[in-house]
Design an enzyme around this catalytic site. Structure first.
Site, PDB file in Angstrom:
ATOM      1  CB  CYS A  20      -0.996  -0.012   1.158  1.00  0.00           C
ATOM      2  SG  CYS A  20      -0.241   0.053   2.800  1.00  0.00           S
ATOM      3  CG  ASN A  50       4.262  -1.587   5.225  1.00  0.00           C
ATOM      4  OD1 ASN A  50       5.362  -1.888   5.645  1.00  0.00           O
ATOM      5  ND2 ASN A  50       3.296  -2.471   5.168  1.00  0.00           N
ATOM      6  CB  CYS A  62      -3.760   1.782   7.026  1.00  0.00           C
ATOM      7  SG  CYS A  62      -3.561   3.289   8.009  1.00  0.00           S
ATOM      8  NE  ARG A  63      -4.584   1.553   1.782  1.00  0.00           N
ATOM      9  CZ  ARG A  63      -4.372   2.245   0.659  1.00  0.00           C
ATOM     10  NH1 ARG A  63      -5.207   2.081  -0.355  1.00  0.00           N
ATOM     11  NH2 ARG A  63      -3.353   3.061   0.551  1.00  0.00           N
ATOM     12  CB  SER A  64       0.210  -3.425   2.780  1.00  0.00           C
ATOM     13  OG  SER A  64       1.084  -2.501   3.386  1.00  0.00           O
ATOM     14  CG  ASP A  78      -5.299   6.019   2.146  1.00  0.00           C
ATOM     15  OD1 ASP A  78      -5.344   5.722   3.345  1.00  0.00           O
ATOM     16  OD2 ASP A  78      -4.448   6.774   1.649  1.00  0.00           O
TER      17      ASP A  78
HETATM   18  P1  4NP Z   1      -1.846   2.913   4.009  1.00  0.00           P
HETATM   19  O1  4NP Z   1      -2.487   4.283   4.551  1.00  0.00           O
HETATM   20  O2  4NP Z   1      -1.279   3.205   2.644  1.00  0.00           O
HETATM   21  O3  4NP Z   1      -2.992   1.979   3.964  1.00  0.00           O
HETATM   22  O4  4NP Z   1      -0.780   2.532   5.021  1.00  0.00           O
HETATM   23  C1  4NP Z   1      -1.806   5.499   4.594  1.00  0.00           C
HETATM   24  C2  4NP Z   1      -0.884   5.740   5.589  1.00  0.00           C
HETATM   25  C3  4NP Z   1      -0.254   6.976   5.667  1.00  0.00           C
HETATM   26  C4  4NP Z   1      -0.551   7.967   4.743  1.00  0.00           C
HETATM   27  C5  4NP Z   1      -1.464   7.707   3.737  1.00  0.00           C
HETATM   28  C6  4NP Z   1      -2.100   6.483   3.666  1.00  0.00           C
HETATM   29  N1  4NP Z   1       0.084   9.242   4.838  1.00  0.00           N
HETATM   30  O5  4NP Z   1      -0.291  10.133   4.054  1.00  0.00           O
HETATM   31  O6  4NP Z   1       0.958   9.440   5.685  1.00  0.00           O
END
Ligand code: 4NP
Length: 194
Positions: A17, A20, A22-24, A156
């Site tokens: 993702c 790294n 939240c989702r992955s 996201d």
């Molecule tokens: P992820 O979510 O891609 O599912 O881990 C996010 C985590 C952090 C951010 C964006 C999405 N960020 O903008 O910091």
């Protein structure tokens, strides 16, 4: 897992993702749980990473490198007895070589992997010719007749509320079951063809 020389080879799966956190990492933990419940953990290597995205040196650094998963994601997952323990790390050129399945959560992740691969190739790093065939959307493995029929991305949840984190878990519960079924069917087909 069958291989051409008759030896058993582990199937390696990398979830990708942006951050790294939240989702992955949730996909990693849910898939590990699904595989453990099937008592097939010895047959898999399972990991996750982030593309970082956006900044000039994101190929070696990501916003959240070294961070634990987002506390909101951890809280939603732990209510379902899914425990997020991984630390954020960026995608590397070696990942494109080492993993059989590279599963992005959304189209942006897929595009970012391709940009990174082109960049690494331009810098003389080894990028396997077949890497594109390993890169897929996670939602490809959703139940085609299930509640999430037609959904193509795991959205996201970072800037939203609790519902977004619950949706991530709902989608990944479904897609991780589908992924394990797909890998088993692929292996049965390989054995039949050998
Ligand atoms: P992820 O979510 O891609 O599912 O881990 C996010 C985590 C952090 C951010 C964006 C999405 N960020 O903008 O910091």
């Amino acid at each position: 897992m069958p291989s051409t020389n008759g030896a058993s080879k582990k199937c390696s799966v990398l979830f990708v993702c942006l951050g790294n956190i939240c989702r992955s990492p949730t996909a990693e933990a849910v898939f590990k749980k699904v595989v453990e419940q099937a008592n097939e953990q010895d047959q898999f290597l399972i990991d996750s990473c982030g593309t970082g995205g956006g900044n000039p040196d994101w190929y070696s650094w990501s916003y959240h490198t070294g961070d634990p998963s987002d506390r909101r994601m951890i809280a939603s997952a732990s209510k379902r007895n899914v425990h997020l323990t991984s630390r954020s790390r960026p995608l590397t050129p070696e990942d494109l070589q080492n993993f059989d399945y590279i599963l992005g959560m959304d189209y942006e992740n897929i595009a970012a992997i391709q940009v990174a691969a082109d960049y690494w190739a331009s810098k003389g790093k080894t990028v396997p010719k077949d890497y594109r065939s390993k890169v897929q959307l996670m939602c490809k493995y959703l139940d085609k007749d299930g509640a999430f029929k037609g959904i193509t991305e795991v959205p996201d949840p970072y800037y939203g509320g609790t519902k977004g984190f619950e949706l991530v878990l709902d989608l990944l519960d479904d897609a991780c079951e589908g992924l394990l079924t797909h890998i088993r069917e692929r292996d049965v087909a390989k054995v039949a063809a050998s």
